[in-house]
Design a protein around this motif. Sequence first.
Motif, PDB file in Angstrom:
ATOM      1  N   LEU A  14       0.832  -1.196   0.000  1.00 21.14           N
ATOM      2  CA  LEU A  14       0.000   0.000   0.000  1.00 21.14           C
ATOM      3  C   LEU A  14       0.870   1.251   0.000  1.00 21.14           C
ATOM      4  O   LEU A  14       0.575   2.219  -0.692  1.00 21.14           O
ATOM      5  CB  LEU A  14      -0.897  -0.006   1.251  1.00 21.14           C
ATOM      6  N   ARG A  15       1.972   1.232   0.753  1.00 23.86           N
ATOM      7  CA  ARG A  15       2.859   2.411   0.815  1.00 23.86           C
ATOM      8  C   ARG A  15       3.524   2.663  -0.524  1.00 23.86           C
ATOM      9  O   ARG A  15       3.814   3.808  -0.854  1.00 23.86           O
ATOM     10  CB  ARG A  15       3.938   2.198   1.888  1.00 23.86           C
ATOM     11  N   GLN A  16       3.786   1.617  -1.293  1.00 22.67           N
ATOM     12  CA  GLN A  16       4.422   1.801  -2.597  1.00 22.67           C
ATOM     13  C   GLN A  16       3.445   2.384  -3.611  1.00 22.67           C
ATOM     14  O   GLN A  16       3.854   2.919  -4.623  1.00 22.67           O
ATOM     15  CB  GLN A  16       4.959   0.463  -3.106  1.00 22.67           C
ATOM     16  N   ARG A  17       2.173   2.266  -3.335  1.00 25.27           N
ATOM     17  CA  ARG A  17       1.159   2.776  -4.274  1.00 25.27           C
ATOM     18  C   ARG A  17       0.350   3.880  -3.602  1.00 25.27           C
ATOM     19  O   ARG A  17      -0.874   3.807  -3.536  1.00 25.27           O
ATOM     20  CB  ARG A  17       0.241   1.635  -4.703  1.00 25.27           C
ATOM     21  N   LYS A  18       1.033   4.929  -3.146  1.00 28.46           N
ATOM     22  CA  LYS A  18       0.354   6.013  -2.443  1.00 28.46           C
ATOM     23  C   LYS A  18      -0.636   6.731  -3.345  1.00 28.46           C
ATOM     24  O   LYS A  18      -1.667   7.221  -2.879  1.00 28.46           O
ATOM     25  CB  LYS A  18       1.371   7.020  -1.894  1.00 28.46           C
ATOM     26  N   TRP A  19      -0.352   6.793  -4.636  1.00 23.93           N
ATOM     27  CA  TRP A  19      -1.252   7.514  -5.537  1.00 23.93           C
ATOM     28  C   TRP A  19      -2.612   6.840  -5.620  1.00 23.93           C
ATOM     29  O   TRP A  19      -3.631   7.498  -5.769  1.00 23.93           O
ATOM     30  CB  TRP A  19      -0.633   7.663  -6.920  1.00 23.93           C
ATOM     31  N   ILE A  20      -2.647   5.507  -5.497  1.00 21.79           N
ATOM     32  CA  ILE A  20      -3.927   4.797  -5.506  1.00 21.79           C
ATOM     33  C   ILE A  20      -4.721   5.161  -4.258  1.00 21.79           C
ATOM     34  O   ILE A  20      -5.928   5.394  -4.317  1.00 21.79           O
ATOM     35  CB  ILE A  20      -3.703   3.267  -5.594  1.00 21.79           C
ATOM     36  N   VAL A  21      -4.016   5.240  -3.122  1.00 24.43           N
ATOM     37  CA  VAL A  21      -4.687   5.596  -1.867  1.00 24.43           C
ATOM     38  C   VAL A  21      -5.244   7.014  -1.962  1.00 24.43           C
ATOM     39  O   VAL A  21      -6.395   7.268  -1.604  1.00 24.43           O
ATOM     40  CB  VAL A  21      -3.709   5.469  -0.684  1.00 24.43           C
ATOM     41  N   TRP A  22      -4.442   7.951  -2.457  1.00 28.27           N
ATOM     42  CA  TRP A  22      -4.903   9.339  -2.574  1.00 28.27           C
ATOM     43  C   TRP A  22      -6.047   9.450  -3.564  1.00 28.27           C
ATOM     44  O   TRP A  22      -6.993  10.208  -3.336  1.00 28.27           O
ATOM     45  CB  TRP A  22      -3.750  10.256  -2.978  1.00 28.27           C
ATOM     46  N   LEU A  23      -5.975   8.701  -4.664  1.00 30.05           N
ATOM     47  CA  LEU A  23      -7.056   8.718  -5.644  1.00 30.05           C
ATOM     48  C   LEU A  23      -8.353   8.222  -5.014  1.00 30.05           C
ATOM     49  O   LEU A  23      -9.427   8.793  -5.230  1.00 30.05           O
ATOM     50  CB  LEU A  23      -6.667   7.843  -6.845  1.00 30.05           C
TER      51      LEU A  23
END
Length: 45
Positions: A14-23
């Motif tokens: 999840l930390r490697q894909r922060k943009w997905i979390v923000w999106l």
Amino acid sequence: MTDESGPSGFLGRLRQRKWIVWLTVIGLLVLAGGVTFITIVVQAL
């Protein structure tokens, strides 16, 4: 395809894909704002 240099596990990925979390967060905020706006408009009619 696993990257061993970063943290492992679900939270590590999840930390490697922060943009997905923000999106997702921004999408949920926009959705909540839209629902609130629609509710106000419907009640005003």
